[in-house]
Each structure stands twice: as C-alpha cells, then as structure tokens.
Design an enzyme around this catalytic site. Structure first.
Site, short mmCIF file in Angstrom:
data_model
loop_
_atom_site.label_atom_id
_atom_site.label_comp_id
_atom_site.label_asym_id
_atom_site.label_seq_id
_atom_site.Cartn_x
_atom_site.Cartn_y
_atom_site.Cartn_z
N HIS A 190 -48.13 -21.62 28.72
CA HIS A 190 -48.42 -22.87 29.07
C HIS A 190 -49.00 -23.07 30.52
CE1 HIS A 190 -46.91 -23.47 25.23
NE2 HIS A 190 -47.77 -24.73 25.37
N GLU A 206 -48.41 -23.88 12.53
CA GLU A 206 -48.54 -22.84 13.77
C GLU A 206 -47.33 -22.08 13.50
OE1 GLU A 206 -47.89 -24.59 17.47
OE2 GLU A 206 -46.54 -26.10 16.65
N ASP A 253 -49.42 -20.29 18.55
CA ASP A 253 -47.85 -20.04 18.01
C ASP A 253 -48.19 -19.38 16.69
OD1 ASP A 253 -45.84 -20.73 19.72
OD2 ASP A 253 -46.40 -22.69 19.38
N CYS A 298 -56.61 -26.37 17.11
CA CYS A 298 -56.30 -26.72 18.50
C CYS A 298 -55.82 -25.87 19.51
CB CYS A 298 -55.43 -27.99 18.82
SG CYS A 298 -53.85 -27.93 17.81
C1 PEP Z 1 -50.54 -23.79 19.49
O1 PEP Z 1 -49.37 -23.26 19.19
O2 PEP Z 1 -51.76 -23.00 19.00
C2 PEP Z 1 -50.71 -25.14 20.16
C3 PEP Z 1 -51.90 -25.68 20.10
O3 PEP Z 1 -49.64 -25.49 20.69
P1 PEP Z 1 -49.03 -25.10 22.04
O4 PEP Z 1 -50.02 -23.89 22.86
O5 PEP Z 1 -48.77 -26.19 22.85
O6 PEP Z 1 -47.78 -24.38 21.74
MG MG Z 2 -47.70 -24.54 19.53
#
Ligand code: PEP
Ligand code: MG
Length: 587
Positions: free
Chosen positions: A191, A438, A462, A509
């Site tokens: 992140h 995910e 994920d 996303c």
């Molecule tokens: C993902 O896992 O693709 C997602 C959008 O969530 P995060 O990146 O916050 O885990």
């Molecule tokens: Mg995720």
C-alpha cells in the site's frame, strides 16, 4: 554514478536532491571526547536517559487516560529496555573507557542489541528490533536537544530515500516538496506503492540496501516506470532523463484535453472510468481528471498513522467530504480493510487483543476482523448509512471468502439500518451492497455470490497474491507478482463472463486497471468499468478512445493462448505501443 534496479511502483520521473530518512537524519558525532570531559558526558547521558523515560511515561499516562490501562501497556516494552541496568552500563562504559560521545555510544550499543534480537529465531523477539530502534531515536533526540528532522516538515524539493516507509508515512509526504521516493524494502503490491500512485509521486521500492552509499544532497534520478534509481548521474544520463521528463510533461498536457470527453472506444462502446482514493481530498483530484465516480474508497486509511480509533462522526465527515466533491456521482465506500500491510501501529492490535500472526495476509484481516469486532464495524456502517442520505453511496465488503461472511456482513448492515430507523436517522434503505472479488474462492463460487449482491469489484492486487501464493509486499518474490500471469487472466475472464451472465455490474479496482498495458486485454475480456488511481484516468481514457472492442477481443484471445506472464506482457506492450507509440516508455 550508481545504478540500482528496484521495483517500479509509481510512474513518472523525478530528478532531485537526496534526503536520506532514518538513521542519517541524526548528526551523530564521531570524534572522541577528552578524558577530562568523561564525567560531564556521563552526566549528559544520564539526563538524556531520564528525560526519555519521563517523556515515555507521560505518553503512556496520556494513552491510559484516553484508552484505558491495557492500552498503556504498549509502552512497557520500551520502558523496560530503557531502564535496563545492563544497557546503561554498556553505554556508560563506552563513554568512560573508549571516550565515545554519548550519542555514538547510544547508537553503537543499541544497534548491537538490535542485531542480536534480529538474529533470534523467535519472531516475538525479532519484533523487538523496532522497539530498540525507537529507543535509539528517542535517546538521540533527547541528547541532541533537537527534534528529529521529519520528512513531513520539508522546506525545499527533495527525493526521499528510506529503508522503509509505511503507507501512512507515505501519505504524510508533502507533495509540494517530495519529488519522488525510493525504499530499500517493499514489494510491488504494497500500500506504500498504492499511496504513491494516488499522490502522483514517482516511486521505486525494493532496491535492496544502498543507503550507506548515498549522502544527503546527492543528485538522484527516480525512474518510476522502469524501477531504476540512479545516484549521482553523469551529464549524459541526466540530460537523457530531463528530455524524458519533458516528454512525459508534454503528454500530460495533451491528455488534459480528454478530461471532458467520454471514454468511448472507436466503435462506440462506452467504458466507465472511476477513481480509487485513500483519503477524502483525493476525490477532488479524481474529479478534475474526469472520474465518473469513486469506485474504491479505501477507508482503512482513516485508522492509520494515529493513536486513537476514528469515531463514527469522523467517518461520517470523511464520507460527506467525498460526497460533496463527487456531487451526484456514485461513491463506493469499502468497509475497513485493516491488517496485512495496513496496520495502524501497535496500539490497535493490542487494544483489540490480536495475537501476533505469523501469516498476517492469511490471518484475521479485513472483513474477518470487522465481523470479529462488531462495535468497530457497526460504527463505520452507521456513518456510511447516514452519509447515504446525502449522495449516491454504495457499500462494498473487502476480502469476502465465503457466502457465510457475505451474509453475516449484510445482516449487520440490516441490523444497523433498523437501529437508525428506530432513532429516526435518515439513510437510504436501497443502498447498493457489493463485494470485492479478491480471493480465488469467490471467483470459483461466483455464481452463488452474484444473486446476493448488487455489484462486484475485482481486486486484482489480492487476487494475484492469493492465486500465486506470493506476498505482494515482498521484493524477493517480485517475479511471481505479475498481473500478466495466465492464471490470473483466466480467473478474470471467468469472473467477467459469470457476472455478465447474471447481469450483475462488475468493475475492476486493482492496480492492473491503472496500467495502460492491460487496458486492451481487459476490454477484450469484457470489462466495462475501470476504477483507477487519479493520475491514470486520462492515460486509460486515451487507450479506450484509440481502440475498437473487436481489436481488444483479438488481443485478449491471443494473450489467453500464451502460457507465461513474460510473453503475455511483452505482447500486450507491443500491441499498445503499435497503436500509441507515446507509451513506449513503459517497460
Ligand atoms: C485489491 O486487492 O486489488 C484491492 C483493490 O484492494 P487493496 O489493494 O486495498 O488490498
Ligand atoms: Mg485487496
């Protein structure tokens, strides 16, 4: 000139002066002290120690007042080490016998302790390494009598170099002054990387150790597309990168003209482009870039980088701010996805009584945590529902793995609705409820999930991590973390087809949707809604407007016939560059 290969995580080029974060921010004197000064220096060390203990005790008391006795115990480990008689003896003996200045003695002894802890096989001890570093910083701050130079209080443009940056530290980087950053650790899907993209800061992570070879003020080039970091470049390299940087800026100016135009393919298919945000203020940037809504609001960032829990009102105000920015456009609020690399420091785990997990990615994170700590979950849901009276809010649950979890989460929403209704608090009862796809189990079982949700959003970050059994934050296994993996593409194809059969709206996303390399593939597989970082919206729109769906279907078909990620990525890049040569900078 030193060239380092790291992992490209946030696109663009930064050229600037190095600011090394971490140990180098303290000016530890390396001269020896006079024999006659020993007693005076020991007295100075003891005063610093006393003041550090005083400061920690004050912080502990403040936390106890605010959060209760149990939370205050998080300071005990630090206090214990700080008051250890052996530690004090070791430091004083370096001052007395080796004539080290107290600052140097503190650093040497504590780093030795940290090394010993690091080598212990028991992970509980290994975790104490950070406690030891904290104590070193605390003592040095107290000895040097000056505050630690915080990256967050910059006065001039810099490229930040650090061993590590947490997502919340990254979020506090001052965009006005931080031109780019590089970290020694970290992986492609962490992140920290995602926040860098959101802020539009070129970044490279996972270079491996190099901070010892750089000094503050050195010229640094960060190539956020190729993952390259160049220290003290020669004139030819510098000029080359300046030219590239000018070309990127020119492309950005050209792309600005697309802001008011629809993301429509050349054969007339409408693609929807929404924004991903971590902080409410990013919604404004998404809107400026022409986002049609917010497809993913990562609300867990409300919990990071602070020492208290956000209350319902704070959630509510944050959601209201996003809604105000977005007007009548949809805003998908994802309930908190805490855990794994999004841990709000050590106070929350301790307050909630989490046990140390050896596999946090597979542990009590995300929706599992929400369902285990209902008061936390309910207070967020109350805020989302209250905000739903003001705009087009949607609720999305992260990391759903089983139908039971989805049903429980929906049950909690229904229960919170009743609570609000009884209290006469307005909310929108028909609020759309969706889930992230995910975890591979949800793709396999998607036909069972779909009748129970209003929409789904595929989280490839994920999904890739769990499909390939590869830690998205670990640079050692970065070659396995590739969105072009044929297994991931098959899962996407399957999920998109199933959602289409059931007539359930589906978006994507994960970071994959923010890379122009994958746009044709995704359109070809049937995706019509992309949720992307603000800085990528116009680039993705440019691709959408330059291709036909028929062309994309051909590309997807060819890609699906291939059997390894490297070939697939090379092929997708080739197709993209043949249509849009301006993207040839992408590796
Ligand atoms: C993902 O896992 O693709 C997602 C959008 O969530 P995060 O990146 O916050 O885990
Ligand atoms: Mg995720």
């Amino acid at each position: 000139m030193l060239r380092l290969q790291g992992i490209a995580v946030s696109s663009g080029i930064a050229i600037g002066e190095a600011m090394v974060l971490g140990r180098e921010t303290f000016d530890v004197p390396d001269h020896l002290i006079e024999g006659t000064a020993v007693e005076e220096e020991i007295r100075r060390f003891r005063e610093a120690l006393e003041s550090a203990v005083g400061e920690l005790s004050r912080q502990r008391d403040a936390v106890i007042r605010e959060l209760g006795q149990r939370s205050g115990s998080i300071f005990n480990a630090h206090l214990e080490i700080l008051q250890d008689a052996k530690l004090r003896e070791d430091i004083e003996s370096l001052i007395r016998e080796r004539h080290h200045a107290p600052e140097r003695a503190v650093s040497r002894v504590l780093r030795r302790y940290a090394d010993v802890f690091r080598r212990l096989p028991n992970p509980n001890f290994a975790e104490r390494v950070n406690d030891v570093y904290d104590i070193e910083r605390l003592l040095l701050r107290s000895l040097l009598g000056q505050p630690h130079r915080e990256v967050f209080e910059l006065q001039s443009p810099v490229v930040v170099l650090a061993a590590n940056l947490t997502p919340s530290e990254t979020a506090r980087l001052d965009r006005r002054f931080v031109q780019g950053f590089v970290t020694e650790t970290g992986g492609p899907g962490g992140h920290t990387a995602i926040v860098a993209q959101g802020l539009g800061i070129p970044a490279v992570v996972g270079t491996g150790p190099f901070l010892g070879e750089v000094s503050g003020g050195d010229t640094i080039i960060v190539d956020g597309d190729r993952g390259l970091v160049i220290v003290s470049p020669d004139n030819v390299t510098l000029e080359e990168y300046r030219a590239q940087s000018r070309a990127i800026a020119a492309l950005q100016v050209e792309l600005r003209d697309l802001r008011g135009l629809p993301a429509e393919t050349r054969d007339g298919t409408r693609i929807h482009l929404l924004g991903n945000i971590e902080f409410p203020q990013e919604a404004e940037t998404c809107l400026e870039q022409g986002a049609e809504g917010i497809g993913l609001y990562r609300t867990e960032f409300l919990y990071l980088g602070r020492s208290t829990l956000p209350q319902e009102e704070e959630h509510y105000q944050a959601y209201c701010q996003v809604i105000r920015s977005m007007g009548d456009r949809p805003v998908t609020v994802r309930t908190f996805d805490l855990g794994a690399d999004k841990v709000p420091h050590e106070w929350l785990p301790r307050q909630l009584g989490w046990e140390t997990e050896s596999n946090p990615c597979l542990g009590l994170r995300s929706i599992r945590l929400a369902l285990r700590h209902l008061p936390l979950f309910r207070s967020q849901l109350r805020a989302i529902l209250r905000a739903s009276a003001l705009g087009r809010v949607e609720i999305m649950f992260p990391l759903i793995a089983t139908l039971a979890e989805l049903r429980q989460a929906k049950f909690v929403v229904a229960d919170v609705m009743e609570e609000l209704a009884e209290a006469g608090i307005p909310f929108r009862r028909e609020i759309p409820i969706g889930m992230m796809v995910e975890v591979p189990s949800t793709v396999v079982m998607l036909d069972r999930f779909l009748p129970e949700v209003d929409f789904i959003s595929i989280g490839t970050n994920d999904l890739l991590q769990y499909t390939m059994a590869v830690d998205r934050t670990n640079r050692a296994v970065v070659s396995l973390y590739n969105a072009a993996e044929p297994a991931l593409i098959r899962l996407l194809s399957q999920a998109l087809a199933t959602a289409q059969e059931h007539g359930v709206p589906v978006g994507l996303c994960g970071q994959m949707s923010s890379s122009p390399i994958y746009t044709m593939l995704l359109i070809g597989l049937g995706l019509r809604q992309f949720s992307v970082t603000a800085g990528a919206i116009l680039e993705i729109k440019k691709v959408c407007r330059s291709v036909t769906v028929a062309q994309c279907r051909m590309v997807a078909k060819r890609a699906m016939e291939m059997e390894n990620a490297r070939d697939i990525r090379a092929y997708l890049r080739e197709e993209l560059v043949s249509i849009l040569p301006e993207f040839s900078r992408l590796p």
